[in-house]
Design an enzyme around this catalytic site. Structure first.
Site, mmCIF file in Angstrom:
data_model
loop_
_atom_site.group_PDB
_atom_site.id
_atom_site.type_symbol
_atom_site.label_atom_id
_atom_site.label_comp_id
_atom_site.label_asym_id
_atom_site.label_seq_id
_atom_site.Cartn_x
_atom_site.Cartn_y
_atom_site.Cartn_z
ATOM 1 N N ARG A 43 -9.509 -6.602 -10.448
ATOM 2 C CA ARG A 43 -9.970 -6.546 -9.043
ATOM 3 C C ARG A 43 -11.230 -5.689 -8.922
ATOM 4 N NH1 ARG A 43 -5.991 -4.765 -4.228
ATOM 5 N NH2 ARG A 43 -5.727 -2.859 -5.442
ATOM 6 N N ARG A 87 -11.709 0.073 -7.975
ATOM 7 C CA ARG A 87 -11.025 1.187 -7.307
ATOM 8 C C ARG A 87 -10.455 2.150 -8.338
ATOM 9 N NH1 ARG A 87 -7.139 -1.553 -2.839
ATOM 10 N NH2 ARG A 87 -5.810 0.095 -3.668
ATOM 11 N N ARG A 99 2.050 2.947 -8.910
ATOM 12 C CA ARG A 99 2.075 2.260 -7.604
ATOM 13 C C ARG A 99 3.160 1.197 -7.571
ATOM 14 N NH1 ARG A 99 -3.611 0.342 -7.685
ATOM 15 N NH2 ARG A 99 -3.189 -0.744 -5.749
HETATM 16 P P1 ADP Z 1 -3.323 -6.535 -2.136
HETATM 17 O O1 ADP Z 1 -4.105 -6.293 -0.872
HETATM 18 O O2 ADP Z 1 -1.972 -7.125 -1.869
HETATM 19 O O3 ADP Z 1 -3.253 -5.327 -3.003
HETATM 20 P P2 ADP Z 1 -5.628 -8.159 -2.951
HETATM 21 O O4 ADP Z 1 -5.829 -9.114 -1.819
HETATM 22 O O5 ADP Z 1 -6.564 -7.025 -3.065
HETATM 23 O O6 ADP Z 1 -4.091 -7.654 -2.966
HETATM 24 O O7 ADP Z 1 -5.639 -9.034 -4.298
HETATM 25 C C1 ADP Z 1 -5.463 -8.409 -5.575
HETATM 26 C C2 ADP Z 1 -6.361 -9.105 -6.605
HETATM 27 O O8 ADP Z 1 -5.871 -10.427 -6.845
HETATM 28 C C3 ADP Z 1 -7.809 -9.285 -6.135
HETATM 29 O O9 ADP Z 1 -8.640 -9.167 -7.271
HETATM 30 C C4 ADP Z 1 -7.843 -10.709 -5.574
HETATM 31 O O10 ADP Z 1 -9.127 -11.307 -5.690
HETATM 32 C C5 ADP Z 1 -6.818 -11.433 -6.456
HETATM 33 N N1 ADP Z 1 -6.044 -12.448 -5.739
HETATM 34 C C6 ADP Z 1 -5.645 -12.455 -4.445
HETATM 35 N N2 ADP Z 1 -4.904 -13.548 -4.168
HETATM 36 C C7 ADP Z 1 -4.817 -14.252 -5.326
HETATM 37 C C8 ADP Z 1 -4.168 -15.496 -5.688
HETATM 38 N N3 ADP Z 1 -3.452 -16.202 -4.796
HETATM 39 N N4 ADP Z 1 -4.267 -15.903 -6.962
HETATM 40 C C9 ADP Z 1 -4.984 -15.187 -7.874
HETATM 41 N N5 ADP Z 1 -5.616 -14.030 -7.601
HETATM 42 C C10 ADP Z 1 -5.533 -13.552 -6.339
HETATM 43 P P1 ADP Z 2 -2.673 -1.939 -2.583
HETATM 44 O O1 ADP Z 2 -2.382 -3.033 -1.606
HETATM 45 O O2 ADP Z 2 -3.419 -2.400 -3.780
HETATM 46 O O3 ADP Z 2 -1.470 -1.123 -2.936
HETATM 47 P P2 ADP Z 2 -3.827 -0.243 -0.504
HETATM 48 O O4 ADP Z 2 -5.276 -0.276 -0.268
HETATM 49 O O5 ADP Z 2 -2.921 -0.831 0.522
HETATM 50 O O6 ADP Z 2 -3.620 -0.875 -1.941
HETATM 51 O O7 ADP Z 2 -3.354 1.268 -0.709
HETATM 52 C C1 ADP Z 2 -4.009 2.112 -1.603
HETATM 53 C C2 ADP Z 2 -3.357 3.485 -1.576
HETATM 54 O O8 ADP Z 2 -3.544 4.065 -0.271
HETATM 55 C C3 ADP Z 2 -1.853 3.521 -1.796
HETATM 56 O O9 ADP Z 2 -1.503 3.520 -3.166
HETATM 57 C C4 ADP Z 2 -1.478 4.823 -1.089
HETATM 58 O O10 ADP Z 2 -1.849 5.945 -1.866
HETATM 59 C C5 ADP Z 2 -2.403 4.804 0.121
HETATM 60 N N1 ADP Z 2 -1.766 4.104 1.255
HETATM 61 C C6 ADP Z 2 -2.177 2.945 1.838
HETATM 62 N N2 ADP Z 2 -1.375 2.607 2.844
HETATM 63 C C7 ADP Z 2 -0.405 3.576 2.910
HETATM 64 C C8 ADP Z 2 0.732 3.774 3.731
HETATM 65 N N3 ADP Z 2 1.072 2.882 4.687
HETATM 66 N N4 ADP Z 2 1.490 4.874 3.511
HETATM 67 C C9 ADP Z 2 1.161 5.767 2.567
HETATM 68 N N5 ADP Z 2 0.123 5.634 1.738
HETATM 69 C C10 ADP Z 2 -0.670 4.543 1.900
#
Ligand code: ADP
Ligand code: ADP
Length: 220
Positions: free
Chosen positions: A132, A165, A176
């Site tokens: 990502r 990130r 995580r």
């Molecule tokens: P989340 O917000 O749940 O952490 P993201 O939307 O950031 O997930 O997606 C995580 C990674 O997977 C990103 O690099 C994104 O481009 C990719 N991704 C998202 N949806 C899909 C999918 N349906 N199939 C393959 N890769 C995906």
């Molecule tokens: P992802 O979907 O890949 O887990 P996010 O961008 O939603 O990533 O979250 C990144 C980080 O921000 C989390 O691992 C946590 O440290 C913090 N975070 C985000 N949302 C929350 C929440 N609702 N409560 C506590 N921590 C959060």
């Protein structure tokens, strides 16, 4: 999609595609996207006290404490644009957050319409997170393998450089996933008891996942 206010939660592990799907819902239907992680990253970029505090937890893959997280999200949803409905992404992540959200919506005679459980297996999550990259300016999400930008290293929307990130490095990813299983996955039971959960098969191409989400949202 019709214009009645819809409050939808995208619930799923890190890497499930919540942000990707919420951003498409925003672009296609103008739904307001509230992502707690994006709000924290905005605070980190501006070096606010909240950003400094949040970063110390995020870099380790731990959750930011409930009190500051809830306060930040409640301030966001009090803004007028959110009266039309919201797609929540990454919030709530704990029981206390879910209860605070229910209480805040109830005070406005509103409630959650659906919780979309975006299901993806751990091995696929690890692969997605390690590839990502996000836009340093607007947070647009790419994937080097499954969803690459048109020009390597540059955002399609504004040409800014893409960055990885800090918490997508392997040690933080493992933590995580554990934190998700221990603290967030149990929310499924909370929302199942309220009859709100719809399962979305997250291991499909992005447009197929989107179509499944829209099918549920249209019925609300
Ligand atoms: P989340 O917000 O749940 O952490 P993201 O939307 O950031 O997930 O997606 C995580 C990674 O997977 C990103 O690099 C994104 O481009 C990719 N991704 C998202 N949806 C899909 C999918 N349906 N199939 C393959 N890769 C995906
Ligand atoms: P992802 O979907 O890949 O887990 P996010 O961008 O939603 O990533 O979250 C990144 C980080 O921000 C989390 O691992 C946590 O440290 C913090 N975070 C985000 N949302 C929350 C929440 N609702 N409560 C506590 N921590 C959060």
């Amino acid at each position: 999609m019709n214009s009645t206010a819809k409050f939808i939660i995208l619930l799923g592990p890190p890497g499930a595609g919540k942000g990707t799907q919420a951003k498409i819902l925003h672009q296609r239907f103008g739904m307001v996207h509230v992502a707690s992680g994006d709000l924290f990253r905005e605070n980190i970029a501006k070096q606010t006290p909240l950003g400094v505090l949040a970063k110390s937890f995020m870099d380790k893959g731990e959750l930011v404490p409930d009190d500051v997280t809830v306060r930040m999200v409640m301030e966001r949803i009090a803004k007028p644009d959110c009266a039309r409905g919201v797609v929540f992404d990454g919030f709530p992540r704990t029981d206390a957050q879910a209860q605070a959200l229910d209480a805040a919506l109830a005070r406005e005679n509103k409630k959650i319409g659906a919780v979309l459980w975006v299901n993806v297996r751990d091995q696929e999550l690890v692969a997605r997170l390690s590839a990502r990259w996000i836009c340093s300016l607007d947070g647009a999400v790419y994937n080097l393998i499954t969803n690459p930008p048109r020009v390597a290293g540059k955002c399609d929307l504004d040409d800014s450089s893409l960055v990885q990130r800090d918490d997508d490095k392997p040690a933080a990813v493992q933590r995580r996933l554990q934190v998700f299983n221990n603290q967030t996955k149990p929310l499924l039971e909370y929302y199942r008891a309220a009859g709100l959960v719809h399962e979305i098969q997250g291991e499909q191409p992005i447009d197929r996942v989107q179509a499944d989400i829209v099918r549920v949202a249209e019925k609300l």
